[in-house]
Design a protein around this motif. Structure first.
Motif, PDB file in Angstrom:
ATOM      1  N   GLU A  59      20.982 -95.127  47.483  1.00  0.00           N
ATOM      2  CA  GLU A  59      21.009 -96.480  48.034  1.00  0.00           C
ATOM      3  C   GLU A  59      19.842 -97.250  47.453  1.00  0.00           C
ATOM      4  O   GLU A  59      18.794 -96.697  47.150  1.00  0.00           O
ATOM      5  N   HIS A  60      20.037 -98.545  47.256  1.00  0.00           N
ATOM      6  CA  HIS A  60      18.971 -99.402  46.739  1.00  0.00           C
ATOM      7  C   HIS A  60      18.304 -98.756  45.529  1.00  0.00           C
ATOM      8  O   HIS A  60      17.074 -98.683  45.445  1.00  0.00           O
ATOM      9  N   VAL A  61      19.125 -98.293  44.590  1.00  0.00           N
ATOM     10  CA  VAL A  61      18.586 -97.518  43.467  1.00  0.00           C
ATOM     11  C   VAL A  61      17.639 -98.352  42.607  1.00  0.00           C
ATOM     12  O   VAL A  61      16.749 -97.805  41.958  1.00  0.00           O
ATOM     13  N   GLU A  62      17.820 -99.666  42.610  1.00  0.00           N
ATOM     14  CA  GLU A  62      16.940-100.527  41.819  1.00  0.00           C
ATOM     15  C   GLU A  62      15.551-100.615  42.455  1.00  0.00           C
ATOM     16  O   GLU A  62      14.593-101.073  41.828  1.00  0.00           O
ATOM     17  N   ILE A  63      15.443-100.174  43.705  1.00  0.00           N
ATOM     18  CA  ILE A  63      14.185-100.261  44.443  1.00  0.00           C
ATOM     19  C   ILE A  63      13.574 -98.888  44.660  1.00  0.00           C
ATOM     20  O   ILE A  63      12.386 -98.662  44.411  1.00  0.00           O
ATOM     21  N   LEU A  64      14.403 -97.943  45.121  1.00  0.00           N
ATOM     22  CA  LEU A  64      13.884 -96.671  45.619  1.00  0.00           C
ATOM     23  C   LEU A  64      13.931 -95.538  44.600  1.00  0.00           C
ATOM     24  O   LEU A  64      13.268 -94.525  44.790  1.00  0.00           O
ATOM     25  N   GLY A  65      14.743 -95.689  43.557  1.00  0.00           N
ATOM     26  CA  GLY A  65      14.859 -94.610  42.589  1.00  0.00           C
ATOM     27  C   GLY A  65      16.303 -94.347  42.235  1.00  0.00           C
ATOM     28  O   GLY A  65      17.215 -94.662  42.995  1.00  0.00           O
ATOM     29  N   SER A  66      16.537 -93.742  41.086  1.00  0.00           N
ATOM     30  CA  SER A  66      17.900 -93.564  40.584  1.00  0.00           C
ATOM     31  C   SER A  66      18.523 -92.235  40.968  1.00  0.00           C
ATOM     32  O   SER A  66      19.699 -91.998  40.699  1.00  0.00           O
ATOM     33  N   THR A  67      17.746 -91.340  41.576  1.00  0.00           N
ATOM     34  CA  THR A  67      18.279 -90.052  42.008  1.00  0.00           C
ATOM     35  C   THR A  67      17.921 -89.833  43.477  1.00  0.00           C
ATOM     36  O   THR A  67      16.998 -90.456  44.015  1.00  0.00           O
ATOM     37  N   GLN A  68      18.634 -88.904  44.117  1.00  0.00           N
ATOM     38  CA  GLN A  68      18.329 -88.602  45.513  1.00  0.00           C
ATOM     39  C   GLN A  68      16.925 -88.019  45.660  1.00  0.00           C
ATOM     40  O   GLN A  68      16.259 -88.237  46.678  1.00  0.00           O
ATOM     41  N   THR A  69      16.470 -87.285  44.654  1.00  0.00           N
ATOM     42  CA  THR A  69      15.122 -86.732  44.698  1.00  0.00           C
ATOM     43  C   THR A  69      14.085 -87.842  44.680  1.00  0.00           C
ATOM     44  O   THR A  69      13.108 -87.821  45.442  1.00  0.00           O
ATOM     45  N   GLU A  70      14.278 -88.844  43.822  1.00  0.00           N
ATOM     46  CA  GLU A  70      13.342 -89.971  43.764  1.00  0.00           C
ATOM     47  C   GLU A  70      13.360 -90.757  45.070  1.00  0.00           C
ATOM     48  O   GLU A  70      12.309 -91.170  45.574  1.00  0.00           O
ATOM     49  N   ILE A  71      14.557 -90.962  45.620  1.00  0.00           N
ATOM     50  CA  ILE A  71      14.670 -91.698  46.882  1.00  0.00           C
ATOM     51  C   ILE A  71      14.011 -90.917  48.009  1.00  0.00           C
ATOM     52  O   ILE A  71      13.299 -91.476  48.848  1.00  0.00           O
ATOM     53  N   ALA A  72      14.232 -89.600  48.029  1.00  0.00           N
ATOM     54  CA  ALA A  72      13.613 -88.761  49.050  1.00  0.00           C
ATOM     55  C   ALA A  72      12.091 -88.782  48.916  1.00  0.00           C
ATOM     56  O   ALA A  72      11.367 -88.762  49.920  1.00  0.00           O
ATOM     57  N   THR A  73      11.599 -88.837  47.700  1.00  0.00           N
ATOM     58  CA  THR A  73      10.160 -88.912  47.476  1.00  0.00           C
ATOM     59  C   THR A  73       9.594 -90.185  48.087  1.00  0.00           C
ATOM     60  O   THR A  73       8.529 -90.180  48.719  1.00  0.00           O
ATOM     61  N   ASN A  74      10.315 -91.291  47.899  1.00  0.00           N
ATOM     62  CA  ASN A  74       9.895 -92.562  48.500  1.00  0.00           C
ATOM     63  C   ASN A  74       9.882 -92.469  50.020  1.00  0.00           C
ATOM     64  O   ASN A  74       8.913 -92.848  50.681  1.00  0.00           O
ATOM     65  N   LYS A  75      10.934 -91.926  50.584  1.00  0.00           N
ATOM     66  CA  LYS A  75      11.029 -91.832  52.045  1.00  0.00           C
ATOM     67  C   LYS A  75      10.002 -90.865  52.607  1.00  0.00           C
ATOM     68  O   LYS A  75       9.502 -91.040  53.731  1.00  0.00           O
ATOM     69  N   ALA A  76       9.670 -89.824  51.838  1.00  0.00           N
ATOM     70  CA  ALA A  76       8.668 -88.855  52.280  1.00  0.00           C
ATOM     71  C   ALA A  76       7.279 -89.467  52.350  1.00  0.00           C
ATOM     72  O   ALA A  76       6.349 -88.844  52.888  1.00  0.00           O
ATOM     73  N   GLY A  77       7.127 -90.679  51.859  1.00  0.00           N
ATOM     74  CA  GLY A  77       5.844 -91.365  51.930  1.00  0.00           C
ATOM     75  C   GLY A  77       5.403 -91.672  53.345  1.00  0.00           C
ATOM     76  O   GLY A  77       4.246 -92.029  53.575  1.00  0.00           O
ATOM     77  N   ILE A  78       6.295 -91.522  54.336  1.00  0.00           N
ATOM     78  CA  ILE A  78       5.893 -91.750  55.734  1.00  0.00           C
ATOM     79  C   ILE A  78       5.181 -90.528  56.319  1.00  0.00           C
ATOM     80  O   ILE A  78       4.636 -90.603  57.415  1.00  0.00           O
ATOM     81  N   ILE A  79       5.196 -89.406  55.588  1.00  0.00           N
ATOM     82  CA  ILE A  79       4.564 -88.180  56.090  1.00  0.00           C
ATOM     83  C   ILE A  79       3.055 -88.288  55.911  1.00  0.00           C
ATOM     84  O   ILE A  79       2.565 -88.492  54.801  1.00  0.00           O
ATOM     85  N   THR A  80       2.323 -88.171  57.004  1.00  0.00           N
ATOM     86  CA  THR A  80       0.866 -88.303  56.974  1.00  0.00           C
ATOM     87  C   THR A  80       0.206 -86.940  57.147  1.00  0.00           C
ATOM     88  O   THR A  80       0.854 -85.971  57.557  1.00  0.00           O
ATOM     89  N   PRO A  81      -1.079 -86.851  56.838  1.00  0.00           N
ATOM     90  CA  PRO A  81      -1.773 -85.561  56.942  1.00  0.00           C
ATOM     91  C   PRO A  81      -1.642 -84.925  58.321  1.00  0.00           C
ATOM     92  O   PRO A  81      -1.844 -85.569  59.349  1.00  0.00           O
ATOM     93  N   GLU A  82      -1.274 -83.655  58.309  1.00  0.00           N
ATOM     94  CA  GLU A  82      -1.231 -82.784  59.477  1.00  0.00           C
ATOM     95  C   GLU A  82      -0.215 -83.191  60.542  1.00  0.00           C
ATOM     96  O   GLU A  82      -0.271 -82.702  61.667  1.00  0.00           O
ATOM     97  N   CYS A  83       0.725 -84.088  60.201  1.00  0.00           N
ATOM     98  CA  CYS A  83       1.819 -84.356  61.137  1.00  0.00           C
ATOM     99  C   CYS A  83       2.893 -83.281  60.948  1.00  0.00           C
ATOM    100  O   CYS A  83       2.759 -82.392  60.103  1.00  0.00           O
ATOM    101  N   THR A  84       3.950 -83.351  61.741  1.00  0.00           N
ATOM    102  CA  THR A  84       5.092 -82.450  61.553  1.00  0.00           C
ATOM    103  C   THR A  84       6.231 -83.237  60.941  1.00  0.00           C
ATOM    104  O   THR A  84       6.647 -84.262  61.491  1.00  0.00           O
ATOM    105  N   ALA A  85       6.712 -82.785  59.796  1.00  0.00           N
ATOM    106  CA  ALA A  85       7.819 -83.445  59.108  1.00  0.00           C
ATOM    107  C   ALA A  85       9.118 -82.700  59.421  1.00  0.00           C
ATOM    108  O   ALA A  85       9.196 -81.481  59.270  1.00  0.00           O
ATOM    109  N   ILE A  86      10.118 -83.451  59.866  1.00  0.00           N
ATOM    110  CA  ILE A  86      11.435 -82.897  60.173  1.00  0.00           C
ATOM    111  C   ILE A  86      12.424 -83.419  59.138  1.00  0.00           C
ATOM    112  O   ILE A  86      12.631 -84.630  59.022  1.00  0.00           O
ATOM    113  N   LEU A  87      13.034 -82.518  58.390  1.00  0.00           N
ATOM    114  CA  LEU A  87      14.017 -82.908  57.377  1.00  0.00           C
ATOM    115  C   LEU A  87      15.415 -82.535  57.843  1.00  0.00           C
ATOM    116  O   LEU A  87      15.715 -81.358  58.048  1.00  0.00           O
TER     117      LEU A  87
END
Length: 457
Positions: free
Chosen positions: A179-207
């Motif tokens: 989605e929004h490939v012109e903004i977030l990335g052309s692959t699901q890995t790139e898009i996931a990398t962008n979305k993973a930017g909300i993960i902060t130090p020592e929090c718990t990430a749920i995928l």
């Protein structure tokens, strides 16, 4: 300031989140958002935070987590987008949207900070940025005494204006798709990398469970970088649907805690995925020192209502069609919608009413729905980002839909009237696309007292 004046004020600012994104972030990025919040006294701080990003399911998952916390006795603040009928729906406390009076009063209270920030040279303040600031302002009020704030990302993650926390308790990544490939990335890995930017130090990430393994790789990498705990739901939780009907579905969740049966008044395997992701987040919260029982989780899920997702409207008039509304705005959501129409409703063909925002991939969405379409009525919402119905028709006819099987209508109300005229007795009309189209359709149909919302699934 009354509600109409408040809306006019926030709409006087550009809605830049979709319109003027740069290659790596919106014009109103984090520096300008943080500057505004700093001027307001940093109201985003002082509460425990659950931040939710993803391509699909993030709204449903956010509501699920909020409802479970409500049942556990916590005071919650929930920020979601977009809305169906009015802006108040985006901000809820204890599951109840703010009143128009409180919304307007809040805008009046933060207006001086907005104007001062604008006068300082910050010309990138946007409608969404103001709504985000308003949510934090209202959530910070002492009389609210909020324990947990659940914040849904607007778009992306790393550069989204909601991503203003140095620390947080939980970050949830729901299913990721192209989605929004012109903004977030052309692959699901790139898009996931962008979305993973909300993960902060020592929090718990749920995928949440993902179709592409690259998402897990990207989120895992981010967790290692910031020393966050990582829970991959597909590995730690197993689900099995026991039964489903038009009232919802019963399913079993197996984890290291054991096996537990739940019910949700929602249809579609994707909602079981969302519920399991919410359960994983609640388990993480319990491990952090806020114990929540299985009974509270069960009750929170059982009493869910999520407007705009697979809702059914019927009329008392004899032989009237059934109207199903569902905001399927990307190809994976459309795939789920098509499967649910086939399995839950037994649909072999139906009349579609579809309207999308201009940044959506019409081709990918229609490839999922075209096999069920007898007639397609293309339309547009009142939102300024809506695509012209003629543009939708150009795409779907290129994909093989006959020109005589498509109709263009310039408003949702006109499209509903045309669909009701076309539909055969007891046929299903499916209204889909953007949340704005679904909201306008619900509002128009339910003005007629013969129609009622039978159930929300």
């Amino acid at each position: 300031m009354n509600y109409s004046e408040a809306i006019a004020y926030i709409q006087s600012f550009p809605d830049m989140e979709r319109a003027t994104f740069g290659a790596r972030g919106p014009t109103m990025g984090l520096p300008s958002m943080r500057a505004l919040l700093e001027r307001m006294g940093n109201p985003q701080l002082g509460r425990k935070t659950i931040h939710v990003a993803g391509s699909k399911g993030k709204g449903s998952t956010s509501v699920m987590v909020s409802r479970i916390l409500d049942q556990a006795g916590f005071k919650t603040a929930l920020f979601t987008s977009p809305h169906l009928h009015d802006y108040c729906e985006r901000i809820a406390f204890g599951g109840t949207p703010v009143t128009k009076e409180e919304f307007a009063a809040g805008i009046a209270e933060i207006k001086s900070a907005i104007e001062a920030e604008k006068a300082s040279g910050n010309n990138s303040i946007s409608t969404f940025g103001i709504l985000t600031a308003l949510f934090f302002h209202l959530a910070a009020k002492e009389e609210r005494n909020v324990d947990w704030q659940i914040v849904e990302v607007g778009l992306g993650g790393r550069y989204d204006v909601t991503n203003v926390f140095n620390t947080k308790e939980v970050a949830i990544i729901t299913p990721v798709s192209l989605e929004h490939v012109e903004i977030l990335g052309s692959t699901q890995t790139e898009i996931a990398t962008n979305k993973a930017g909300i993960i902060t130090p020592e929090c718990t990430a749920i995928l949440a469970p993902q179709k592409d393994k690259g998402a897990s790789t990207a989120v895992g990498r981010r967790c290692r970088e910031v020393h966050a705990s990582f829970i991959d739901v597909s590995r730690s939780y197993k689900t099995r649907i026991l039964s489903q009907d038009m009232n919802g579905q019963t399913f079993v969740v197996e984890s290291e805690k054991g096996s537990k049966e739940f019910f949700i008044p929602l249809i579609g395997a994707h909602q079981v995925t969302n519920a399991t992701t919410a359960i994983a987040a609640i388990d993480a919260i319990s491990m952090q020192g806020s114990p929540i029982s299985d009974e509270q989780v069960e009750k929170g899920l059982r009493e869910l209502v999520i407007p705009g997702r697979m809702q059914v409207l019927t009329s008392s008039a004899s032989g009237a069609p059934v109207i199903v509304v569902d905001a399927a705005h990307n190809h994976e959501s459309a795939q789920v919608l098509a499967e649910t129409l086939r399995t839950a409703f037994g649909v072999k063909s139906c009349v579609f009413v579809i309207g999308l925002n201009s940044d959506k991939n019409v081709s990918a969405i229609w490839k999922e729905l075209s096999g069920l379409s007898r007639i397609c009525v293309a339309t547009r919402s009142n939102n300024i980002r809506s695509m012209k119905p003629e543009e939708i028709i150009d795409v779907i006819t290129l994909l093989g839909t006959r020109s005589e099987d498509v109709v263009a209508c310039q408003s949702v109300s006109e499209a509903i009237e045309k669909a009701l005229e076309i539909a055969q007795a007891d046929e299903i009309i499916c209204v889909t696309g953007s949340m704005y189209v679904v909201g306008e359709a619900r509002e128009f149909v339910l003005k007629d007292k013969a129609w009622e919302l039978v159930y929300s699934i």
